[in-house]
Write a protein that holds these residues in place. Structure first.
Motif, PDB file in Angstrom:
ATOM      1  N   GLY A  35       6.819 -12.015   3.620  1.00 26.97           N
ATOM      2  CA  GLY A  35       6.368 -12.956   2.601  1.00 26.97           C
ATOM      3  C   GLY A  35       4.900 -13.293   2.728  1.00 26.97           C
ATOM      4  O   GLY A  35       4.175 -13.387   1.730  1.00 26.97           O
ATOM      5  N   GLN A  36       4.403 -13.456   3.967  1.00 22.53           N
ATOM      6  CA  GLN A  36       2.990 -13.764   4.157  1.00 22.53           C
ATOM      7  C   GLN A  36       2.100 -12.568   3.823  1.00 22.53           C
ATOM      8  O   GLN A  36       0.999 -12.727   3.298  1.00 22.53           O
ATOM      9  N   ILE A  37       2.584 -11.357   4.116  1.00 18.12           N
ATOM     10  CA  ILE A  37       1.788 -10.168   3.788  1.00 18.12           C
ATOM     11  C   ILE A  37       1.639 -10.023   2.282  1.00 18.12           C
ATOM     12  O   ILE A  37       0.540  -9.760   1.760  1.00 18.12           O
ATOM     13  N   VAL A  38       2.737 -10.177   1.538  1.00 19.78           N
ATOM     14  CA  VAL A  38       2.669 -10.041   0.088  1.00 19.78           C
ATOM     15  C   VAL A  38       1.847 -11.167  -0.529  1.00 19.78           C
ATOM     16  O   VAL A  38       1.147 -10.963  -1.528  1.00 19.78           O
ATOM     17  N   ALA A  39       1.889 -12.355   0.050  1.00 21.65           N
ATOM     18  CA  ALA A  39       1.090 -13.462  -0.485  1.00 21.65           C
ATOM     19  C   ALA A  39      -0.398 -13.208  -0.352  1.00 21.65           C
ATOM     20  O   ALA A  39      -1.190 -13.731  -1.145  1.00 21.65           O
ATOM     21  N   VAL A  40      -0.818 -12.403   0.609  1.00 18.91           N
ATOM     22  CA  VAL A  40      -2.240 -12.130   0.811  1.00 18.91           C
ATOM     23  C   VAL A  40      -2.667 -10.852   0.107  1.00 18.91           C
ATOM     24  O   VAL A  40      -3.700 -10.805  -0.556  1.00 18.91           O
ATOM     25  N   HIS A  41      -1.860  -9.786   0.215  1.00 21.06           N
ATOM     26  CA  HIS A  41      -2.281  -8.461  -0.250  1.00 21.06           C
ATOM     27  C   HIS A  41      -1.627  -8.034  -1.557  1.00 21.06           C
ATOM     28  O   HIS A  41      -1.931  -6.947  -2.045  1.00 21.06           O
ATOM     29  N   GLY A  42      -0.721  -8.787  -2.097  1.00 18.69           N
ATOM     30  CA  GLY A  42      -0.103  -8.421  -3.356  1.00 18.69           C
ATOM     31  C   GLY A  42       1.162  -7.605  -3.176  1.00 18.69           C
ATOM     32  O   GLY A  42       1.460  -7.108  -2.087  1.00 18.69           O
ATOM     33  N   PRO A  43       1.930  -7.421  -4.269  1.00 24.32           N
ATOM     34  CA  PRO A  43       3.213  -6.732  -4.163  1.00 24.32           C
ATOM     35  C   PRO A  43       3.136  -5.220  -4.356  1.00 24.32           C
ATOM     36  O   PRO A  43       4.169  -4.552  -4.282  1.00 24.32           O
ATOM     37  N   ASN A  44       1.969  -4.661  -4.625  1.00 26.24           N
ATOM     38  CA  ASN A  44       1.826  -3.218  -4.857  1.00 26.24           C
ATOM     39  C   ASN A  44       1.235  -2.568  -3.615  1.00 26.24           C
ATOM     40  O   ASN A  44       0.010  -2.592  -3.407  1.00 26.24           O
ATOM     41  N   LEU A  45       2.106  -2.007  -2.787  1.00 30.20           N
ATOM     42  CA  LEU A  45       1.686  -1.445  -1.512  1.00 30.20           C
ATOM     43  C   LEU A  45       2.184  -0.008  -1.392  1.00 30.20           C
ATOM     44  O   LEU A  45       3.150   0.393  -2.048  1.00 30.20           O
TER      45      LEU A  45
END
Length: 778
Positions: A547-557
């Motif tokens: 959740g913290q990663i997506v909050a910083v870098h976005g949902p397109n990985l």
């Protein structure tokens, strides 16, 4: 016999319709409820209806009574893609109810073991009749003859239930039918191959300690007050009114309790919750359908039972932190679907078992409001890459559309990166997730406790089965010394040698036939409970980190498509400590929940760790953890962390088919424009984490521990030196200079290609030799 007159077309006289009061037809009780009479009544009503559609309601104009015609409407089925949530409710039975629960599980296990043995015998007979399975039609006839079908196993369950007198005191036909359905599910996987053409083995009888669930029957969503097997009665408001905490005002509703701050007490439930009684209606027998008090599990028992209904109270969480979840799942009883009775090993409970009711609710899972807000505010205008490793996870993201300044990196603090993702929406941002020292120490202590429990279990098994183990080397030496001295042999309480085996190496007696003491079972239950807590903590840590990663870098990985099982074969202990597979799975789920997707790129087509953002290939061994594109070799001079550079390249991977990792290609033009011209802050973003993700459960204070762990020592204890340090794995000693599909061949010098270490012999990652013109193309 009740008579009613139904008008017909053409002025015909009255029609006498037999009516059966209180009868019901089910798939398992047709013979006992009079299915023929019900069918005759339906046919008579349908004939009286004349030209009316089947299933319509016929009304007698004389008496005003209503009769329902033959119902041919399709049965209600749960949607295959509908939302489903399972809520685990803890049961608090009194000694009498616990005794009945133990007998109920014993009877259900006896029936399931008999059905599994029948299924195994039929499956072996089916395999032996290979001459009768030459064509599909002959195969089907053989299955029907041997009774290899769901209906045949259900009829076998009914016969077992009727043949044994004691099982009818505890089990009903509904329970027997669902147990037979579970046995058929395992048998079906053996008879029919799956999509990949694989079959499972012949089903076995199983073990008593592995039998932990009695399936319940789903309720009827079309007919009120019709629910077989286990029923959950009561309301959430009634439970709150019966066990309200002293600090709450009287008349508090569940909505007000869910709005309380976390930590506030909502319920005060005693250790032994009193058993409620069914409400009585005009002096008749109690009707549980009208019970609106505390939540209670009710089971009617078998047809020959004489002890009445089995009533077990339910214990809910007493703090306010779980009440929003309870309000979401238990506030509407119409959404309840089915209840399964489950037991778990718990040495703290009387009898060693803890009983739970698993309630299936036809609703989506509860999502906290903070999570909803966080998923709405994720930066959707960014593209990121992930590089998963054995002991860390590197993430780098850049804006999808570079800004006018070329996308300069933003130096952000940990608190700013996590709480305000909009501040890092412009520029290159990097994060690296690792385990801090205090978390490593806590995991090491937990692993030492687990090893001590395993050694204690092994000693207990050896002490209870001394004839199945050989004495150890010291024990044999002691016996020879006593024999030479003329002393009588001394009995060995705990043999330390290997297990007595046959010539082929298999144990002479199977482990399942060993004698196990009560202390062994209690210790094994404690070990299983500890393993469950560890697994739950790992899942929670992975979910929060994702959740913290997506909050910083976005949902397109984008991430490399790697096989985690291969990592475990080489670095099993480190993978078990960091759990990279669990983190990647949680990251995939969080990306989908936030409106994006985690794409996978093939390593052969991209080779992210062997390239520079400028497009030049920079080969390096696995032991080299720093990326350096040297200017003297024609590079751009970029120096940074190997994992962060690979994650930055993953952000510029494009896939022609998102479901096919082999179609991944790196867009080096975009990476060169965004990363190589990123400004003075770019080397810092690719050398260390500019938006670090704190590990959940750890403290930011120096020397603070986590959970029950002690304070972190000032100096880390040195790890013991490995003996086989010189023997490296294949991935450490091999490097590949083969170009990827979208890059030019590497420069050559003399007869060979330029490699990072010329004095070292070059090996390949592939087995077949490369083409002759792979390195010297015209």
């Amino acid at each position: 016999m009740l008579q009613s007159e139904v008008g017909r077309e053409g002025g015909a006289g009255p029609v006498t319709v037999p009516s059966i009061v209180g009868s019901s037809v089910s798939r398992y009780g047709m013979d006992e409820v009079g299915g023929t009479a019900c069918g005759a009544a339906s046919d008579a009503v349908a004939g009286a209806a004349g030209g009316l559609v089947d299933g319509a309601t016929v009304t007698d104009p004389a008496s005003g009574r209503r009769f329902r015609g033959k119902n041919k409407a399709p049965a209600w089925r749960r949607p295959a893609d509908g939302p489903v949530t399972v809520v685990r409710l803890r049961l608090t039975p009194d000694p009498a109810a616990r005794h009945r629960l133990e007998h109920l599980f014993g009877a259900a296990w006896s029936l399931k073991r008999a059905l599994r043995r029948d299924a195994r015998s039929r499956a072996l007979a089916f395999r032996a009749g290979h001459r009768r399975r030459r064509t599909p039609a002959e195969t089907k006839r053989l299955r029907v003859r041997l009774g290899l079908s769901r209906d045949a196993l259900e009829r076998a369950a009914y016969r077992h239930l009727d043949a044994s007198g004691h099982l009818r005191h505890h089990l009903s036909k509904a329970v027997a039918m669902h147990i037979a359905d579970e046995v058929w599910t395992g048998l079906e996987r053996h008879l029919f191959a799956d999509a990949s053409g694989c079959r499972q083995g012949v089903p076995g009888a199983g073990a008593w300690w592995e039998f932990t669930r009695i399936p319940g029957r789903a309720r009827s969503h079309t007919m009120p007050r019709k629910w077989e097997t286990f029923r959950l009665h009561g309301t959430l408001a009634g439970h709150l009114a019966a066990h309200r905490a002293p600090g709450l005002p009287e008349g508090t509703t569940p909505e007000e309790a869910a709005a309380l701050p976390p930590g506030a007490s909502v319920l005060t439930q005693p250790r032994t919750v009193p058993v409620p009684s069914a409400p009585r209606n005009w002096g008749t027998k109690g009707l549980w359908w009208e019970h609106e008090g505390p939540l209670t599990l009710v089971y009617a028992g078998g047809p020959d039972g004489c002890r009445g209904d089995l009533v077990v109270p339910v214990r809910l969480p007493q703090g306010a932190g779980q009440w929003p979840h309870l309000l979401h799942t238990l506030a509407d009883p119409e959404a309840f679907h089915k209840v399964d009775l489950v037991r778990r090993q718990d040495p703290a409970e009387p009898g060693g078992w803890r009983y739970e009711a698993h309630l299936m609710v036809l609703r989506p899972a509860y999502v906290p409001a903070s999570t909803v807000v966080r998923r709405v505010q994720v930066p959707t205008g960014r593209r990121g890459g992930v590089d998963g490793n054995v002991s860390n996870l590197a993430v780098v993201s850049a804006p999808a559309e570079p800004g006018p300044a070329g996308g300069a990196a933003v130096e952000a603090s940990p608190h700013t990166a996590v709480t305000s993702p909009g501040l890092v929406s412009s520029g290159v941002v990097s994060s690296k997730v690792t385990l801090p020292p205090d978390e490593r120490d806590r995991i090491a202590r937990r692993e030492r406790k687990r090893r001590r429990r395993q050694r204690a279990l092994e000693r207990s098994r050896r002490a209870s089965n001394t004839t199945q183990y050989e004495p150890g080397r010291r024990q044999r030496k002691r016996q020879r010394r006593r024999q030479a001295a003329g002393l009588p042999p001394k009995q060995v309480p705990v043999p330390g040698g290997p297990r007595i085996a046959r010539a082929d190496g298999r144990p002479r007696r199977a482990y399942r036939r060993d004698t196990l003491s009560g202390s062994y079972r209690r210790l094994r239950a404690r070990d299983a409970a500890a393993a469950q807590r560890i697994a739950q903590s790992r899942k929670t840590r992975a979910r929060q980190t994702a959740g913290q990663i997506v909050a910083v870098h976005g949902p397109n990985l984008v991430i490399e498509d790697c096989r985690i099982s291969g990592w475990f074969r080489l670095w099993g202990r480190a993978c078990a400590r960091f759990t990279p597979g669990m983190l990647i799975t949680a990251l995939d789920h969080e990306c989908r929940a936030s409106g994006g997707r985690l794409l996978r790129a093939a390593t052969r087509a991209t080779a992210l760790s062997q390239h520079c953002p400028c497009g030049r290939r920079v080969p390096k061994h696995l032991s080299v953890r720093t990326h350096h594109c040297r200017i003297e070799d024609g590079g751009c001079g970029l120096t940074g962390d190997r994992d962060l550079v690979a994650a930055a390249l993953a952000a510029f991977v494009h896939l022609q088919d998102p479901c096919d990792p082999s179609t991944a290609r790196v867009d080096y033009e975009s990476s060169r424009r965004v990363l190589c011209a990123g400004g003075p802050g770019l080397p810092g973003a690719l050398s260390e984490s500019t938006a670090p993700i704190p590990t959940p459960g750890t403290s930011t204070r120096a020397g603070a521990g986590t959970g029950n762990a002690a304070a972190t020592p000032t100096e880390r204890r040195r790890e013991p030196r490995r003996r086989n340090r010189r023997v490296a794995s294949a991935r450490r000693t091999r490097t590949s200079t083969a170009p990827t599909p979208d890059e030019p061949p590497p420069p050559t010098m003399g007869q060979g290609a330029v490699t990072p270490d010329r004095h070292r012999k070059r090996t390949r990652l592939f087995n077949k030799p490369p083409p002759r013109d792979l390195f010297n193309r015209p």
